[in-house]
Design a protein around this motif. Structure first.
Motif, PDB file in Angstrom:
ATOM      1  N   CYS A   1      26.748  16.549 -32.279  1.00 16.21           N
ATOM      2  CA  CYS A   1      26.689  15.456 -31.322  1.00 16.21           C
ATOM      3  C   CYS A   1      25.751  15.723 -30.166  1.00 16.21           C
ATOM      4  CB  CYS A   1      28.077  15.124 -30.809  1.00 16.21           C
ATOM      5  SG  CYS A   1      29.042  14.268 -32.045  1.00 16.21           S
ATOM      6  N   LEU A   2      25.376  16.946 -29.960  1.00 17.38           N
ATOM      7  CA  LEU A   2      24.252  17.217 -29.069  1.00 17.38           C
ATOM      8  C   LEU A   2      23.375  18.177 -29.829  1.00 17.38           C
ATOM      9  CD1 LEU A   2      23.017  16.782 -26.250  1.00 17.38           C
ATOM     10  CD2 LEU A   2      24.188  18.825 -25.533  1.00 17.38           C
ATOM     11  N   HIS A   3      22.125  17.839 -29.936  1.00 16.77           N
ATOM     12  CA  HIS A   3      21.238  18.604 -30.802  1.00 16.77           C
ATOM     13  C   HIS A   3      20.008  18.942 -29.987  1.00 16.77           C
ATOM     14  CE1 HIS A   3      20.048  19.527 -35.074  1.00 16.77           C
ATOM     15  NE2 HIS A   3      18.880  19.602 -34.481  1.00 16.77           N
ATOM     16  N   CYS A   4      19.654  20.196 -29.949  1.00 21.30           N
ATOM     17  CA  CYS A   4      18.507  20.652 -29.174  1.00 21.30           C
ATOM     18  C   CYS A   4      17.498  21.255 -30.144  1.00 21.30           C
ATOM     19  CB  CYS A   4      18.969  21.698 -28.169  1.00 21.30           C
ATOM     20  SG  CYS A   4      17.670  22.710 -27.462  1.00 21.30           S
ATOM     21  N   ILE A   5      16.251  20.871 -29.992  1.00 19.11           N
ATOM     22  CA  ILE A   5      15.268  21.391 -30.942  1.00 19.11           C
ATOM     23  C   ILE A   5      13.920  21.540 -30.246  1.00 19.11           C
ATOM     24  CG2 ILE A   5      14.616  19.094 -31.811  1.00 19.11           C
ATOM     25  CD1 ILE A   5      14.571  20.484 -34.641  1.00 19.11           C
ATOM     26  N   PHE A   6      13.229  22.620 -30.554  1.00 20.42           N
ATOM     27  CA  PHE A   6      11.926  22.854 -29.947  1.00 20.42           C
ATOM     28  C   PHE A   6      10.859  22.011 -30.623  1.00 20.42           C
ATOM     29  CE2 PHE A   6      13.900  26.842 -28.594  1.00 20.42           C
ATOM     30  CZ  PHE A   6      13.454  26.900 -27.282  1.00 20.42           C
ATOM     31  N   LEU A   7       9.921  21.570 -29.810  1.00 16.61           N
ATOM     32  CA  LEU A   7       8.736  20.913 -30.338  1.00 16.61           C
ATOM     33  C   LEU A   7       7.825  22.005 -30.885  1.00 16.61           C
ATOM     34  CD1 LEU A   7       6.811  18.596 -30.705  1.00 16.61           C
ATOM     35  CD2 LEU A   7       6.291  18.654 -28.285  1.00 16.61           C
ATOM     36  N   LYS A   8       7.557  21.944 -32.189  1.00 15.78           N
ATOM     37  CA  LYS A   8       7.016  23.120 -32.854  1.00 15.78           C
ATOM     38  C   LYS A   8       5.515  23.357 -32.618  1.00 15.78           C
ATOM     39  CE  LYS A   8      10.678  24.276 -35.458  1.00 15.78           C
ATOM     40  NZ  LYS A   8      11.776  23.604 -34.859  1.00 15.78           N
ATOM     41  N   HIS A   9       4.710  22.340 -32.763  1.00 18.84           N
ATOM     42  CA  HIS A   9       3.286  22.634 -32.941  1.00 18.84           C
ATOM     43  C   HIS A   9       2.358  21.938 -31.951  1.00 18.84           C
ATOM     44  CE1 HIS A   9       4.051  24.855 -36.564  1.00 18.84           C
ATOM     45  NE2 HIS A   9       4.717  23.858 -37.069  1.00 18.84           N
ATOM     46  N   ARG A  10       2.899  21.346 -30.912  1.00 18.60           N
ATOM     47  CA  ARG A  10       1.983  20.668 -29.985  1.00 18.60           C
ATOM     48  C   ARG A  10       1.058  21.697 -29.352  1.00 18.60           C
ATOM     49  NH1 ARG A  10       3.743  15.775 -26.601  1.00 18.60           N
ATOM     50  NH2 ARG A  10       3.153  14.916 -28.602  1.00 18.60           N
ATOM     51  N   ALA A  11      -0.236  21.417 -29.398  1.00 19.00           N
ATOM     52  CA  ALA A  11      -1.221  22.383 -28.919  1.00 19.00           C
ATOM     53  C   ALA A  11      -0.954  22.731 -27.454  1.00 19.00           C
ATOM     54  CB  ALA A  11      -2.622  21.799 -29.078  1.00 19.00           C
ATOM     55  N   GLY A  12      -0.770  24.011 -27.196  1.00 22.74           N
ATOM     56  CA  GLY A  12      -0.594  24.461 -25.829  1.00 22.74           C
ATOM     57  C   GLY A  12       0.815  24.283 -25.291  1.00 22.74           C
TER      58      GLY A  12
ATOM     59  N   PHE B   1      10.837  20.932 -25.592  1.00 19.96           N
ATOM     60  CA  PHE B   1      11.947  20.768 -26.508  1.00 19.96           C
ATOM     61  C   PHE B   1      12.596  19.418 -26.264  1.00 19.96           C
ATOM     62  CE2 PHE B   1      14.034  22.508 -22.820  1.00 19.96           C
ATOM     63  CZ  PHE B   1      15.320  21.972 -22.817  1.00 19.96           C
ATOM     64  N   ALA B   2      13.416  18.999 -27.208  1.00 21.82           N
ATOM     65  CA  ALA B   2      14.051  17.690 -27.119  1.00 21.82           C
ATOM     66  C   ALA B   2      15.499  17.807 -27.537  1.00 21.82           C
ATOM     67  CB  ALA B   2      13.322  16.681 -28.003  1.00 21.82           C
TER      68      ALA B   2
ATOM     69  N   VAL C   1      17.390   9.978 -26.974  1.00 22.89           N
ATOM     70  CA  VAL C   1      16.546  11.126 -27.332  1.00 22.89           C
ATOM     71  C   VAL C   1      15.763  11.484 -26.083  1.00 22.89           C
ATOM     72  CG1 VAL C   1      14.675  11.984 -28.793  1.00 22.89           C
ATOM     73  CG2 VAL C   1      16.288  10.307 -29.709  1.00 22.89           C
ATOM     74  N   ARG C   2      15.886  12.719 -25.640  1.00 19.31           N
ATOM     75  CA  ARG C   2      15.196  13.134 -24.418  1.00 19.31           C
ATOM     76  C   ARG C   2      14.295  14.324 -24.698  1.00 19.31           C
ATOM     77  NH1 ARG C   2      18.983  11.735 -19.402  1.00 19.31           N
ATOM     78  NH2 ARG C   2      20.345  10.217 -20.417  1.00 19.31           N
ATOM     79  N   MET C   3      13.147  14.327 -24.010  1.00 19.19           N
ATOM     80  CA  MET C   3      12.193  15.409 -24.172  1.00 19.19           C
ATOM     81  C   MET C   3      12.068  16.154 -22.844  1.00 19.19           C
ATOM     82  SD  MET C   3       8.916  15.209 -26.556  1.00 19.19           S
ATOM     83  CE  MET C   3       7.522  14.776 -25.568  1.00 19.19           C
ATOM     84  N   PHE C   4      12.011  17.483 -22.931  1.00 16.91           N
ATOM     85  CA  PHE C   4      11.970  18.346 -21.749  1.00 16.91           C
ATOM     86  C   PHE C   4      10.776  19.288 -21.839  1.00 16.91           C
ATOM     87  CE2 PHE C   4      16.382  17.261 -22.467  1.00 16.91           C
ATOM     88  CZ  PHE C   4      16.878  16.998 -21.194  1.00 16.91           C
ATOM     89  N   ASP C   5      10.324  19.721 -20.662  1.00 15.14           N
ATOM     90  CA  ASP C   5       9.322  20.768 -20.558  1.00 15.14           C
ATOM     91  C   ASP C   5       9.951  21.884 -19.727  1.00 15.14           C
ATOM     92  OD1 ASP C   5       7.175  22.438 -19.826  1.00 15.14           O
ATOM     93  OD2 ASP C   5       5.753  20.769 -19.876  1.00 15.14           O
ATOM     94  N   LEU C   6      10.002  23.086 -20.297  1.00 12.56           N
ATOM     95  CA  LEU C   6      10.636  24.209 -19.604  1.00 12.56           C
ATOM     96  C   LEU C   6      10.001  24.483 -18.248  1.00 12.56           C
ATOM     97  CD1 LEU C   6      11.163  26.841 -22.441  1.00 12.56           C
ATOM     98  CD2 LEU C   6      12.894  25.509 -21.254  1.00 12.56           C
ATOM     99  N   ARG C   7       8.743  24.065 -18.074  1.00 18.00           N
ATOM    100  CA  ARG C   7       8.057  24.346 -16.813  1.00 18.00           C
ATOM    101  C   ARG C   7       8.397  23.317 -15.735  1.00 18.00           C
ATOM    102  NH1 ARG C   7       2.744  24.413 -20.439  1.00 18.00           N
ATOM    103  NH2 ARG C   7       3.902  22.547 -21.070  1.00 18.00           N
ATOM    104  N   HIS C   8       8.978  22.168 -16.164  1.00 18.94           N
ATOM    105  CA  HIS C   8       9.290  21.094 -15.205  1.00 18.94           C
ATOM    106  C   HIS C   8      10.632  20.476 -15.574  1.00 18.94           C
ATOM    107  CE1 HIS C   8       5.095  21.468 -14.000  1.00 18.94           C
ATOM    108  NE2 HIS C   8       4.749  21.301 -15.249  1.00 18.94           N
TER     109      HIS C   8
END
Length: 350
Positions: free
Chosen positions: A183-194, A200-201, A209-216
């Motif tokens: 019911c909560l699923h976390c997954i890394f975005l695998k291949h986006r350049a850079g 991750f989302a 569906v939410r997308m996150f950036d570890l830097r922000h």
């Protein structure tokens, strides 16, 4: 190779219990090895490591070890070159990392971010970062996603052996999840350049569906919201084109394909299943093929090349002998898919 010489299309393994979690090993020297997790509604559960014996064409159980509670997910370290230790991670009450040997598997570390309470919020899922294998992300029914740093040989004050520490924890969704496996699923975005290491989302019970950036981490991007706010169960990134992902709602019979460049509007709906969908797996070698599996006993492979035109029918269909509760496409052997139903594992040549 002898296996291909025999041209067998399906190999089957029967476990001594209902199989739920399942994952292919990606090591080059362990081509037909999978890990299977039991689903027994009690504390004592098991994980089996099985391999295909190419002389007898039969699956052999190489190793069985105990696991507290059923594994909600298990995953081999994404090590296609075989340069890291042979590690397997499992989620359940905690995230555990196991070191796999020839004859035994031992617990390497247990990662627990709830140090101040006797209560542990079960982990619904996790993902291992392919760009940086020292990063793992977990999701929990307490609505958090936690990014773990896994450092071999360094004691950072939390866990010994392969030590783990919390890189980051955030409240990813605004609705608590009280049940269900994913019911909560976390997954890394695998291949986006850079950005593959830091993006991750997650999906959650609030239907987003939410997308996150570890830097922000102070903000996230909502990619999609279910119109009826049904909980979303799983999230799966396209292995070749990071603009596309697939998700599905709890008790839903369709899979929604999303394009992160066009938020909130699905680019395709795959809706030939006649019972609720349980699994999604993108092809590892193609950006336009995806496999879905459901309670209607069917595993369907789709070609979504014609998006945004409607995708009417799958290009391949396989009917199993029971409700399929998981599907995994072998990342290093793209002509093999694994499914599990009841107490059975089957691998299918596609």
């Amino acid at each position: 190779m002898s296996l291909h010489g025999k041209r067998k299309e399906i190999y089957k393994y029967e476990a001594p219990w209902t199989v739920y979690a399942m994952n292919w090993s990606v090591r080059p020297d362990k081509r037909f090895r999978l890990a299977l997790g039991s689903f027994v509604e009690e504390y004592n559960n098991k994980v089996q490591l099985v391999g295909l014996d190419e002389e007898s064409s039969e699956f052999i159980c190489r190793n069985t070890f105990d696991h507290p509670y059923p594994t909600t997910k298990l995953m081999w370290i994404p090590d296609t070159k075989g340069v890291y230790p042979d590690l397997l991670a499992t989620s359940g009450d905690y995230l555990r990392v196991w070191r796999v040997g020839e004859t035994e598997t031992r617990l390497e570390c247990l990662l627990n971010n709830n140090k101040n309470s006797d209560f542990c919020a079960p982990l619904t899922s996790f993902d291992w970062n392919e760009v940086d294998p020292y990063l793992l992300g977990t999701s929990s029914i307490d609505t958090t996603c936690t990014i773990w740093g896994l450092e071999t040989g360094q004691v950072l004050g939390r866990v010994n052996l392969v030590s783990g520490h919390v890189k980051t924890q955030l409240i990813a969704h605004d609705k608590e999840v009280m049940g269900g496996f994913d019911c909560l699923h976390c997954i890394f975005l695998k291949h986006r350049a850079g950005g593959g290491r830091d993006m991750f989302a997650s999906v959650g019970a609030d239907g987003s569906v939410r997308m996150f950036d570890l830097r922000h981490l102070e903000h996230s991007t909502i990619i999609y919201e279910d119109p009826q706010h049904h909980p979303l169960l799983r999230l799966c990134w396209n292995k070749q084109d990071p603009n596309y992902l697939a998700t599905m709602a709890m008790d839903g019979m369709e899979v929604v394909i999303l394009d992160v460049r066009v938020p909130c509007t699905p680019v395709a709906r795959l809706n030939n299943h006649r019972a609720c969908v349980n699994g999604i797996a993108w092809a590892p070698h193609s950006s336009c093929h995806i496999c879905t599996a459901a309670d209607d006993h069917q595993a369907l492979i789709w070609d979504i090349q014609q998006m945004p035109r409607a995708i009417e029918d799958p290009i391949l269909a396989y009917t199993a002998e029971g409700e399929i509760n998981n599907v995994q496409w072998a990342s290093t052997q793209p002509d093999w898919i694994a499914i599990c139903y009841n107490n059975c594992l089957e691998i299918l040549r596609v």
